[in-house]
Each structure stands twice: as C-alpha cells, then as structure tokens.
Scaffold this motif. Structure first.
Motif, PDB file in Angstrom:
ATOM      1  N   VAL A  75      46.269  40.555  51.565  1.00  0.00           N
ATOM      2  CA  VAL A  75      46.455  39.120  51.825  1.00  0.00           C
ATOM      3  C   VAL A  75      47.483  38.952  52.948  1.00  0.00           C
ATOM      4  O   VAL A  75      48.588  38.438  52.733  1.00  0.00           O
ATOM      5  CB  VAL A  75      46.910  38.374  50.557  1.00  0.00           C
ATOM      6  CG1 VAL A  75      46.730  36.862  50.730  1.00  0.00           C
ATOM      7  CG2 VAL A  75      46.160  38.844  49.324  1.00  0.00           C
ATOM      8  N   PRO A  76      47.163  39.370  54.172  1.00  0.00           N
ATOM      9  CA  PRO A  76      48.141  39.263  55.253  1.00  0.00           C
ATOM     10  C   PRO A  76      48.506  37.828  55.597  1.00  0.00           C
ATOM     11  O   PRO A  76      49.594  37.566  56.126  1.00  0.00           O
ATOM     12  CB  PRO A  76      47.452  39.966  56.429  1.00  0.00           C
ATOM     13  CG  PRO A  76      45.998  39.934  56.097  1.00  0.00           C
ATOM     14  CD  PRO A  76      45.918  40.020  54.612  1.00  0.00           C
ATOM     15  N   SER A  77      47.622  36.884  55.297  1.00  0.00           N
ATOM     16  CA  SER A  77      47.909  35.485  55.608  1.00  0.00           C
ATOM     17  C   SER A  77      48.851  34.838  54.601  1.00  0.00           C
ATOM     18  O   SER A  77      49.414  33.776  54.871  1.00  0.00           O
ATOM     19  CB  SER A  77      46.609  34.672  55.648  1.00  0.00           C
ATOM     20  OG  SER A  77      46.092  34.483  54.338  1.00  0.00           O
TER      21      SER A  77
ATOM     22  N   SER B  14      49.835  43.363  50.616  1.00  0.00           N
ATOM     23  CA  SER B  14      48.815  43.918  49.731  1.00  0.00           C
ATOM     24  C   SER B  14      49.362  43.969  48.309  1.00  0.00           C
ATOM     25  O   SER B  14      50.489  44.424  48.093  1.00  0.00           O
ATOM     26  CB  SER B  14      48.407  45.317  50.191  1.00  0.00           C
ATOM     27  OG  SER B  14      47.829  45.260  51.487  1.00  0.00           O
ATOM     28  N   HIS B  15      48.559  43.503  47.363  1.00  0.00           N
ATOM     29  CA  HIS B  15      49.032  43.367  45.989  1.00  0.00           C
ATOM     30  C   HIS B  15      48.039  44.005  45.017  1.00  0.00           C
ATOM     31  O   HIS B  15      46.819  43.883  45.194  1.00  0.00           O
ATOM     32  CB  HIS B  15      49.205  41.892  45.628  1.00  0.00           C
ATOM     33  CG  HIS B  15      50.100  41.147  46.570  1.00  0.00           C
ATOM     34  ND1 HIS B  15      51.458  41.332  46.610  1.00  0.00           N
ATOM     35  CD2 HIS B  15      49.820  40.206  47.518  1.00  0.00           C
ATOM     36  CE1 HIS B  15      51.989  40.538  47.524  1.00  0.00           C
ATOM     37  NE2 HIS B  15      51.019  39.853  48.098  1.00  0.00           N
TER      38      HIS B  15
ATOM     39  N   VAL C 149      40.597  37.220  47.296  1.00  0.00           N
ATOM     40  CA  VAL C 149      40.384  37.598  48.684  1.00  0.00           C
ATOM     41  C   VAL C 149      41.361  36.797  49.530  1.00  0.00           C
ATOM     42  O   VAL C 149      41.882  35.765  49.088  1.00  0.00           O
ATOM     43  CB  VAL C 149      38.910  37.311  49.093  1.00  0.00           C
ATOM     44  CG1 VAL C 149      38.576  35.836  48.937  1.00  0.00           C
ATOM     45  CG2 VAL C 149      38.588  37.801  50.496  1.00  0.00           C
ATOM     46  N   ASP C 150      41.619  37.246  50.737  1.00  0.00           N
ATOM     47  CA  ASP C 150      42.447  36.490  51.666  1.00  0.00           C
ATOM     48  C   ASP C 150      41.651  35.285  52.179  1.00  0.00           C
ATOM     49  O   ASP C 150      40.548  35.434  52.701  1.00  0.00           O
ATOM     50  CB  ASP C 150      42.859  37.383  52.839  1.00  0.00           C
ATOM     51  CG  ASP C 150      43.829  36.706  53.785  1.00  0.00           C
ATOM     52  OD1 ASP C 150      43.402  35.787  54.519  1.00  0.00           O
ATOM     53  OD2 ASP C 150      45.011  37.087  53.792  1.00  0.00           O
ATOM     54  N   ALA C 151      42.220  34.087  52.025  1.00  0.00           N
ATOM     55  CA  ALA C 151      41.500  32.870  52.398  1.00  0.00           C
ATOM     56  C   ALA C 151      41.259  32.771  53.894  1.00  0.00           C
ATOM     57  O   ALA C 151      40.211  32.271  54.330  1.00  0.00           O
ATOM     58  CB  ALA C 151      42.259  31.642  51.901  1.00  0.00           C
ATOM     59  N   ASP C 152      42.215  33.217  54.705  1.00  0.00           N
ATOM     60  CA  ASP C 152      41.995  33.184  56.152  1.00  0.00           C
ATOM     61  C   ASP C 152      40.882  34.146  56.556  1.00  0.00           C
ATOM     62  O   ASP C 152      40.129  33.880  57.503  1.00  0.00           O
ATOM     63  CB  ASP C 152      43.281  33.539  56.890  1.00  0.00           C
ATOM     64  CG  ASP C 152      44.279  32.390  56.915  1.00  0.00           C
ATOM     65  OD1 ASP C 152      44.090  31.413  56.149  1.00  0.00           O
ATOM     66  OD2 ASP C 152      45.256  32.465  57.679  1.00  0.00           O
TER      67      ASP C 152
ATOM     68  N   GLU D  85      38.367  43.095  59.956  1.00  0.00           N
ATOM     69  CA  GLU D  85      38.960  44.411  59.784  1.00  0.00           C
ATOM     70  C   GLU D  85      40.096  44.379  58.756  1.00  0.00           C
ATOM     71  O   GLU D  85      40.996  43.545  58.830  1.00  0.00           O
ATOM     72  CB  GLU D  85      39.506  44.921  61.112  1.00  0.00           C
ATOM     73  CG  GLU D  85      40.046  46.346  61.039  1.00  0.00           C
ATOM     74  CD  GLU D  85      40.492  46.870  62.392  1.00  0.00           C
ATOM     75  OE1 GLU D  85      40.996  48.005  62.438  1.00  0.00           O
ATOM     76  OE2 GLU D  85      40.329  46.145  63.398  1.00  0.00           O
ATOM     77  N   GLY D  86      40.025  45.285  57.791  1.00  0.00           N
ATOM     78  CA  GLY D  86      41.066  45.420  56.787  1.00  0.00           C
ATOM     79  C   GLY D  86      40.959  44.466  55.623  1.00  0.00           C
ATOM     80  O   GLY D  86      41.675  44.623  54.625  1.00  0.00           O
ATOM     81  N   ALA D  87      40.077  43.470  55.704  1.00  0.00           N
ATOM     82  CA  ALA D  87      39.952  42.493  54.614  1.00  0.00           C
ATOM     83  C   ALA D  87      39.067  43.041  53.504  1.00  0.00           C
ATOM     84  O   ALA D  87      38.139  43.816  53.752  1.00  0.00           O
ATOM     85  CB  ALA D  87      39.376  41.189  55.142  1.00  0.00           C
ATOM     86  N   ASN D  88      39.366  42.629  52.279  1.00  0.00           N
ATOM     87  CA  ASN D  88      38.564  43.098  51.144  1.00  0.00           C
ATOM     88  C   ASN D  88      38.461  42.024  50.081  1.00  0.00           C
ATOM     89  O   ASN D  88      39.196  41.031  50.074  1.00  0.00           O
ATOM     90  CB  ASN D  88      39.133  44.387  50.553  1.00  0.00           C
ATOM     91  CG  ASN D  88      40.475  44.196  49.872  1.00  0.00           C
ATOM     92  OD1 ASN D  88      41.328  43.435  50.346  1.00  0.00           O
ATOM     93  ND2 ASN D  88      40.685  44.908  48.782  1.00  0.00           N
ATOM     94  N   VAL D  89      37.512  42.231  49.168  1.00  0.00           N
ATOM     95  CA  VAL D  89      37.262  41.344  48.044  1.00  0.00           C
ATOM     96  C   VAL D  89      37.345  42.184  46.777  1.00  0.00           C
ATOM     97  O   VAL D  89      36.700  43.230  46.676  1.00  0.00           O
ATOM     98  CB  VAL D  89      35.864  40.694  48.132  1.00  0.00           C
ATOM     99  CG1 VAL D  89      35.656  39.697  46.997  1.00  0.00           C
ATOM    100  CG2 VAL D  89      35.650  40.033  49.485  1.00  0.00           C
ATOM    101  N   VAL D  90      38.143  41.746  45.806  1.00  0.00           N
ATOM    102  CA  VAL D  90      38.247  42.450  44.529  1.00  0.00           C
ATOM    103  C   VAL D  90      37.691  41.531  43.457  1.00  0.00           C
ATOM    104  O   VAL D  90      38.169  40.395  43.298  1.00  0.00           O
ATOM    105  CB  VAL D  90      39.700  42.837  44.208  1.00  0.00           C
ATOM    106  CG1 VAL D  90      39.739  43.694  42.942  1.00  0.00           C
ATOM    107  CG2 VAL D  90      40.317  43.605  45.377  1.00  0.00           C
TER     108      VAL D  90
END
Length: 224
Positions: free
Chosen positions: A32-34, A58-59, A121-124, A171-176
């Motif tokens: 979650v960089p944003s 990252s968490h 997931v990261d919203a951005d 790049e680098g984004a993921n969904v758990v």
C-alpha cells in the motif's frame, strides 16, 4: 454492537468470544505505497471499495478461520475475518476506522460482496489499473494456472480459498483475497486501536464468529 469482548479477529483456539474454534493463517503482505487501503469484492467492485487511510508501506494480511462443524473436527471451515496488521500492540478498542474516506451509514464502513470474496489492495493502484469487463476472461478465469480463480483453488498457494496475486498493469501492486465466510452480503470494516490511539489493524468482519442467535445485521449500523 461489536466490542472488544465480542471481537475475535486474529484470535486462536477455543477460549475466544466466538462459539467456534479459530485459527489464524498468514497470506503474505499487501503493498500500500499510497497509504490508501481498499477493502473490496475484487471480482465485482475492484476500484470502488471502501478506502481507509493507513501508514504507507507493506503490511501483513491474515485470515481468521472458524471451524463451524458441529463436532469441531475441522470438516467445515469458514473465513471469519480478513485482516491487515498495521502495528503490534495490545488492542484496547474496536471501532469503525476513523480514517475511512467515506461512511456507508452513521459511523459505519462496509464492503458489499456479490462474488463471495473479499480483498485488500492499494486504492491508487486499482485506479491506475482501470479494471473493466475484459478482466474476467483475461485475469479472473483465464484458464491459466496463474488466474485468480486458479490461485484461490490451489492448495499449494497461500491457502485454499485465499490468494495473493499481482494486480495487472501496476508494477509491485497486489491483491490479497479470501472467501467471504458465508458468501454474499454487506460486511463491516472494523479497526483495532491501542490505548494511545494507534491503529493496529483493519479487519473485514464476515459475520461468522458470532454467538449463536446473534443478529449481526443490527451491529454498528449495518442495517443502514
């Protein structure tokens, strides 16, 4: 109303507020960089979920699983909570997240589910990925081993029913993700807080780890 005494996310064993034996399983990290964490049904509403502001980074993500079998023998398991761990500490309070960007009712943040799955997931990143109707055949159920459906069904991945997958195009984004307990519905998002107000975690409560006869729809404005 959910209180510290009735909330069972990330608790294990029989001595919990839940009538069921609980276990906790690691699903890796969500990036979650944003600092804008989206809680969402990833197959239907990706990019339109509830957004909670959290520390950027990252968490760890963990799923709390309830054994709902009558004999408590592990023959019937259901996901009870999907949680993002933001900090370690003793939980002093459970409440709707104070950093949510919108409310779905008075003091209520929730996740609509129409495909039986919840995710973080990261919203951005979801905004940048711009998911559309082509994603079902290209990513969700492509027939490849790396499709989202295949990952959730793969016992050699993180855990049956769960997945940690790349978000296409970012790049680098993921969904758990994890199955949503009993299935479709509208589930509350809770936050846990330390005594000094530090947010320790964000949790999707899937209304599984509740006392017999309880009415989760009356919980914290869920009927709104």
């Amino acid at each position: 109303m959910t209180t510290l005494e009735t909330f069972a996310a990330l608790r294990e064993g029989d001595a919990t507020p839940s009538p069921y034996r609980l276990s906790v399983h690691d699903l890796g990290e969500v990036h979650v960089p944003s600092g804008r964490l989206e809680a969402v049904d990833p197959y239907v509403f990706l990019g339109g979920g509830a957004v909670i502001r959290v520390p950027a980074g990252s968490h760890p993500v963990r799923v709390t699983v309830a054994d709902v079998s009558p004999a408590q023998d592990g023959s019937h398991l259901r996901e009870a909570y999907l949680s993002v761990v933001l900090a370690e500490g003793e939980v002093e309070r459970v409440a709707p997240p104070h950093s949510a960007e919108r409310l779905d009712g008075p003091g209520y943040v929730g996740v609509p589910v129409d495909a039986g799955v919840v995710a973080f997931v990261d919203a951005d990143a979801t905004a940048a990925a711009a998911p559309d109707d082509t994603w079902y055949d290209e990513h969700f159920d492509s027939g490849r081993d790396d499709s989202w459906f295949a990952r959730q069904d793969d016992p050699e991945h993180v855990r049956p029913g769960c997945a940690n997958v790349p978000l296409p195009g970012v790049e680098g984004a993921n969904v758990v993700m994890a199955h949503a307990g009993w299935g479709d519905g509208f589930y509350p998002v809770r936050a846990t807080y330390a005594a000094d107000g530090t947010m320790l975690g964000v949790h999707i409560d899937l209304h599984v780890a509740v006392a017999a006869g309880a009415d989760p729809a009356a919980d914290d404005g869920a009927a709104a």
